[in-house]
Design an enzyme around this catalytic site. Structure first.
Site, PDB file in Angstrom:
ATOM      1  CB  SER A   6      -0.874   0.049   1.258  1.00  0.00           C
ATOM      2  OG  SER A   6      -1.723  -1.055   1.319  1.00  0.00           O
ATOM      3  CG  HIS A  28      -3.371  -2.455  -3.097  1.00  0.00           C
ATOM      4  ND1 HIS A  28      -2.253  -3.234  -2.958  1.00  0.00           N
ATOM      5  CD2 HIS A  28      -3.691  -2.040  -1.854  1.00  0.00           C
ATOM      6  CE1 HIS A  28      -1.925  -3.290  -1.671  1.00  0.00           C
ATOM      7  NE2 HIS A  28      -2.770  -2.572  -0.981  1.00  0.00           N
ATOM      8  CG  HIS A  69      -4.880  -7.620   0.783  1.00  0.00           C
ATOM      9  ND1 HIS A  69      -5.011  -6.836  -0.336  1.00  0.00           N
ATOM     10  CD2 HIS A  69      -3.796  -7.166   1.450  1.00  0.00           C
ATOM     11  CE1 HIS A  69      -4.037  -5.925  -0.340  1.00  0.00           C
ATOM     12  NE2 HIS A  69      -3.285  -6.106   0.728  1.00  0.00           N
ATOM     13  CE1 TYR A 121      -8.484  -5.786   2.199  1.00  0.00           C
ATOM     14  CE2 TYR A 121      -6.563  -6.431   3.462  1.00  0.00           C
ATOM     15  CZ  TYR A 121      -7.157  -5.616   2.520  1.00  0.00           C
ATOM     16  OH  TYR A 121      -6.431  -4.645   1.903  1.00  0.00           O
ATOM     17  CD  GLU A 122      -8.254  -7.484  -2.227  1.00  0.00           C
ATOM     18  OE1 GLU A 122      -8.649  -6.972  -3.282  1.00  0.00           O
ATOM     19  OE2 GLU A 122      -7.077  -7.873  -2.082  1.00  0.00           O
ATOM     20  CB  ALA A 178       1.365  -0.001   4.556  1.00  0.00           C
ATOM     21  CG  MET A 191      -4.587  -6.311   7.563  1.00  0.00           C
ATOM     22  SD  MET A 191      -6.015  -5.307   7.149  1.00  0.00           S
ATOM     23  CE  MET A 191      -6.203  -4.337   8.663  1.00  0.00           C
ATOM     24  CB  SER A 192      -0.399  -8.204   2.834  1.00  0.00           C
ATOM     25  OG  SER A 192       0.681  -7.366   3.187  1.00  0.00           O
ATOM     26  CG  ASN A 234      -0.805   2.626  11.483  1.00  0.00           C
ATOM     27  OD1 ASN A 234      -0.508   2.086  10.408  1.00  0.00           O
ATOM     28  ND2 ASN A 234      -1.410   1.976  12.453  1.00  0.00           N
ATOM     29  CG  HIS A 289      -6.979   2.219   3.388  1.00  0.00           C
ATOM     30  ND1 HIS A 289      -5.972   1.266   3.458  1.00  0.00           N
ATOM     31  CD2 HIS A 289      -7.142   2.477   2.066  1.00  0.00           C
ATOM     32  CE1 HIS A 289      -5.560   0.969   2.236  1.00  0.00           C
ATOM     33  NE2 HIS A 289      -6.252   1.689   1.364  1.00  0.00           N
TER      34      HIS A 289
END
Ligand code: HPA
Length: 289
Positions: free
Chosen positions: A33, A64, A86, A88-89, A116, A219-220, A243, A257
């Site tokens: 990201s 993306h 991902h 989560y998609e 990220a 998350m990846s 962050n 995000h």
């Protein structure tokens, strides 16, 4: 869930690409990201939209792009993913990791992962770069591993080791290169923990992840690394700390995000430059094998 792709599916995708590309890539780079700018450093670029590539899933996340680029990065023949897939998609992990096996069939020997991530280590600051030393596959420990199902020996062994997933030689070269770049902030190094997402972590979850020994959370990346190591690729990579996670119930901040995409624009450029310089340190292709 076992792979919905056969060996022939991976081969068909690889052959479709091979019939179109000018040079076989040695190195694959996944742009996380906000890190898609790396693609601007490519020369002799050939671009494919994921939607045009047989068997490729689509990237559904803002930030993306959804493009596969071939070209030369600092003299190395590269294939670059601008946008990744991902869990989560809603994609099963065998779809998330399809590109990795295709890259291996194209002749790639090295995978560079970027992402990220939220900083769990209190020493980390927003904008820091963390060299990934190790990972915690939290979904894997809970039953979601990309290698679940019958093993295809043409890619790798049933029980691949992961204790040396992140190449030691490339990590050493990353540290020495960073020193030569003369940066004020030191290069961080640590453990990346993968969570499924898409919801960000609660305070209690962040405290738990810290106690587990993780330095950064995202998350990846982990599924791609496992599949890459399974099929024998050299792997190294970096997290851009976009962050700091919220560890305090009194905090008024919230992860979002937009922050992940925007905070690190300058830091992202630094990481892109760093990855580009490091291309020269990757051992040349082994033509003997
Ligand atoms: N948590 C999970 N994934 C992330 C974060 C985070 O704080 N920041 C960027 N990706």
């Amino acid at each position: 869930m076992e792979s919905g792709f056969t060996y022939e599916d991976y081969r068909n995708t690889a052959e479709w690409l091979l019939s179109k590309i000018k040079h076989r890539p040695q190195v694959a780079v996944i742009c996380g990201s906000g890190l898609g700018g790396l693609a601007d450093k490519l020369t002799e670029t050939q671009i494919f939209n994921y939607s045009d590539i047989p068997n490729f899933p689509q990237s559904t996340v803002p930030g993306h792009a959804g493009r596969l680029l071939f070209g030369s990065l600092n003299g190395r023949a590269c294939v670059m993913m601008q946008g990744r897939f991902h869990m989560y998609e809603g994609y099963p992990l065998w779809k998330v990791t399809l590109p990795i096996r295709v890259f291996q069939l194209l002749g790639v020997d090295t995978l560079v992962v970027t992402n990220a991530a939220g900083g769990l280590n209190p020493k980390f600051e927003v904008g820091d770069i963390m060299l990934i030393r190790d990972h915690i596959n939290l979904p894997g420990l809970c039953g979601q591993n990309p290698l679940i199902g019958p093993n295809d020996e043409r890619f790798g062994v049933r029980f691949p080791a992961m204790s040396d997933a992140y190449d030691r030689e490339m990590r050493q070269k990353a540290h020495s290169t960073w020193k030569q770049m003369g940066e004020k902030r030191e290069l961080q190094e640590g453990t990346y923990v993968m969570v499924l997402g898409p919801s960000f972590e609660t305070v209690a979850e962040c405290r738990m992840l810290q106690k587990l020994g993780a330095d950064a959370v995202g998350m990846s990346t982990v599924p791609e690394v496992i599949v890459a190591r399974h099929c024998g690729l050299r792997v190294f990579g970096f997290s851009l700390i976009t962050n700091k996670v919220i560890l305090d119930y009194e905090s008024l901040e919230k992860a979002n995000h937009e922050e992940v995409i925007n905070t690190g624009k300058q830091a992202a450029q630094k990481l892109e430059q760093f990855v580009s310089i490091l291309m020269a340190s990757i051992p040349p292709p082994d033509h003997a094998s």
